[in-house]
Write a protein that holds these residues in place. Structure first.
Motif, PDB file in Angstrom:
ATOM      1  N   UNK A 102       0.827  -1.210   0.000  1.00  0.00           N
ATOM      2  CA  UNK A 102       0.000   0.000   0.000  1.00  0.00           C
ATOM      3  C   UNK A 102       0.867   1.269   0.000  1.00  0.00           C
ATOM      4  N   UNK A 103       2.019   1.198   0.658  1.00  0.00           N
ATOM      5  CA  UNK A 103       2.915   2.347   0.700  1.00  0.00           C
ATOM      6  C   UNK A 103       3.458   2.668  -0.699  1.00  0.00           C
ATOM      7  N   UNK A 104       3.852   1.626  -1.443  1.00  0.00           N
ATOM      8  CA  UNK A 104       4.306   1.839  -2.824  1.00  0.00           C
ATOM      9  C   UNK A 104       3.173   2.411  -3.686  1.00  0.00           C
ATOM     10  N   UNK A 105       1.981   1.897  -3.505  1.00  0.00           N
ATOM     11  CA  UNK A 105       0.851   2.373  -4.304  1.00  0.00           C
ATOM     12  C   UNK A 105       0.507   3.821  -3.967  1.00  0.00           C
ATOM     13  N   UNK A 131       3.072   5.845  -5.676  1.00  0.00           N
ATOM     14  CA  UNK A 131       2.805   5.733  -7.117  1.00  0.00           C
ATOM     15  C   UNK A 131       1.639   6.599  -7.549  1.00  0.00           C
ATOM     16  N   UNK A 132       0.610   6.695  -6.716  1.00  0.00           N
ATOM     17  CA  UNK A 132      -0.543   7.514  -7.096  1.00  0.00           C
ATOM     18  C   UNK A 132      -0.155   8.988  -7.168  1.00  0.00           C
ATOM     19  N   UNK A 133       0.688   9.436  -6.261  1.00  0.00           N
ATOM     20  CA  UNK A 133       1.149  10.829  -6.286  1.00  0.00           C
ATOM     21  C   UNK A 133       2.050  11.058  -7.501  1.00  0.00           C
ATOM     22  N   UNK A 180       7.433  21.500 -25.749  1.00  0.00           N
ATOM     23  CA  UNK A 180       7.952  20.258 -26.320  1.00  0.00           C
ATOM     24  C   UNK A 180       8.996  19.683 -25.367  1.00  0.00           C
ATOM     25  N   UNK A 181       8.918  18.393 -25.131  1.00  0.00           N
ATOM     26  CA  UNK A 181       9.917  17.737 -24.287  1.00  0.00           C
ATOM     27  C   UNK A 181      10.190  16.347 -24.847  1.00  0.00           C
ATOM     28  N   UNK A 182      11.391  15.869 -24.573  1.00  0.00           N
ATOM     29  CA  UNK A 182      11.811  14.565 -25.090  1.00  0.00           C
ATOM     30  C   UNK A 182      11.489  13.429 -24.116  1.00  0.00           C
ATOM     31  N   UNK A 183      11.629  13.707 -22.819  1.00  0.00           N
ATOM     32  CA  UNK A 183      11.329  12.658 -21.842  1.00  0.00           C
ATOM     33  C   UNK A 183      11.083  13.266 -20.473  1.00  0.00           C
ATOM     34  N   UNK A 184      10.421  12.493 -19.651  1.00  0.00           N
ATOM     35  CA  UNK A 184      10.185  12.851 -18.255  1.00  0.00           C
ATOM     36  C   UNK A 184      10.316  11.581 -17.433  1.00  0.00           C
ATOM     37  N   UNK A 185      11.246  11.586 -16.499  1.00  0.00           N
ATOM     38  CA  UNK A 185      11.413  10.491 -15.547  1.00  0.00           C
ATOM     39  C   UNK A 185      11.203  11.067 -14.159  1.00  0.00           C
ATOM     40  N   UNK A 186      10.436  10.382 -13.342  1.00  0.00           N
ATOM     41  CA  UNK A 186      10.149  10.878 -12.000  1.00  0.00           C
ATOM     42  C   UNK A 186      10.551   9.821 -10.970  1.00  0.00           C
ATOM     43  N   UNK A 187      11.574  10.139 -10.204  1.00  0.00           N
ATOM     44  CA  UNK A 187      11.957   9.304  -9.068  1.00  0.00           C
ATOM     45  C   UNK A 187      11.169   9.822  -7.870  1.00  0.00           C
TER      46      UNK A 187
END
Length: 148
Positions: A48-51, A54-56, A74-81
Motif C-alpha cells: 500500500x505504501x508503494x501504491x 505511485x498515485x502521487x 515540447x519535451x523529449x522525456x520525463x522520468x520521475x523518481x
C-alpha cells in the motif's frame, strides 16, 4: 467534464498478508502485500505504501503532460523518481513526506524557465497531491539536450 467521477477497485485476499487488486475497467491485476519492513511483510510485492507514492507520482506525470500540452512545451522525456518517508508522528506511522524528483529533458534552452514553471504547476494542480495531508517536496531538474 462531470462534477463527480467514480473509480472502482476490487481487492481479493489470497493468503497470509497477500491480496490481489483488480478493476472491471482495467486489464491488469496488482498483487499487494504488507511491506517487508513490518512483521509478516512480504518481499518483492507492491505494498500500500508503494501504491500511495505511485498515485502521487503518476498524478504528477499526467498533470504535467496535460499542462505541457496546453502550454505547447515540447519535451523529449520525463522520468520521475519518488521517495516516500514514513515516520512516527504522535506515536503513529504516517507517510510524512513524498519527494518527487522529476528529470525533464528538453532540446530548447530558451524553454528552460517555462519548463520549470510547468513542473511546479503540475505539482500544485495534481488532484492526488491536493487530496492528501502528506507534504509533497518537489525537486525538479531540467536537462537540455542539444540535437545536432
Amino acid at each position: 467534464m462531470a462534477d463527480k467521477h467514480l473509480y472502482d477497485v476490487d481487492l481479493k485476499w489470497e493468503h497470509g498478508r497477500i491480496g490481489v487488486l483488480s478493476s472491471d475497467k482495467l486489464d491488469d491485476q496488482i498483487e499487494v502485500a504488507t511491506p517487508p519492513e513490518f512483521p509478516g511483510g512480504v518481499e518483492g510485492i507492491w505494498s500500500p505504501e508503494h501504491l500511495f507514492i505511485s498515485s502521487i507520482s503518476s498524478c504528477f506525470m499526467t498533470t504535467f503532460a496535460a499542462i505541457a500540452e496546453y502550454s505547447k512545451l515540447d519535451y523529449d522525456s520525463l522520468d520521475v523518481k519518488s521517495t516516500g518517508v514514513m515516520a512516527k508522528v504522535d506515536g503513529r506511522y504516517v507517510m510524512k513526506e513524498v519527494y518527487l524528483k522529476p528529470n525533464l529533458v528538453i532540446t530548447d534552452e530558451k524553454a528552460r524557465d517555462k519548463a520549470y514553471r510547468i513542473l511546479e504547476k503540475a505539482e500544485e494542480a495534481c488532484l492526488i497531491s491536493r487530496s492528501v495531508k502528506t507534504e509533497i517536496i518537489l525537486e525538479p531538474k531540467v536537462t537540455i539536450v542539444v540535437l545536432n
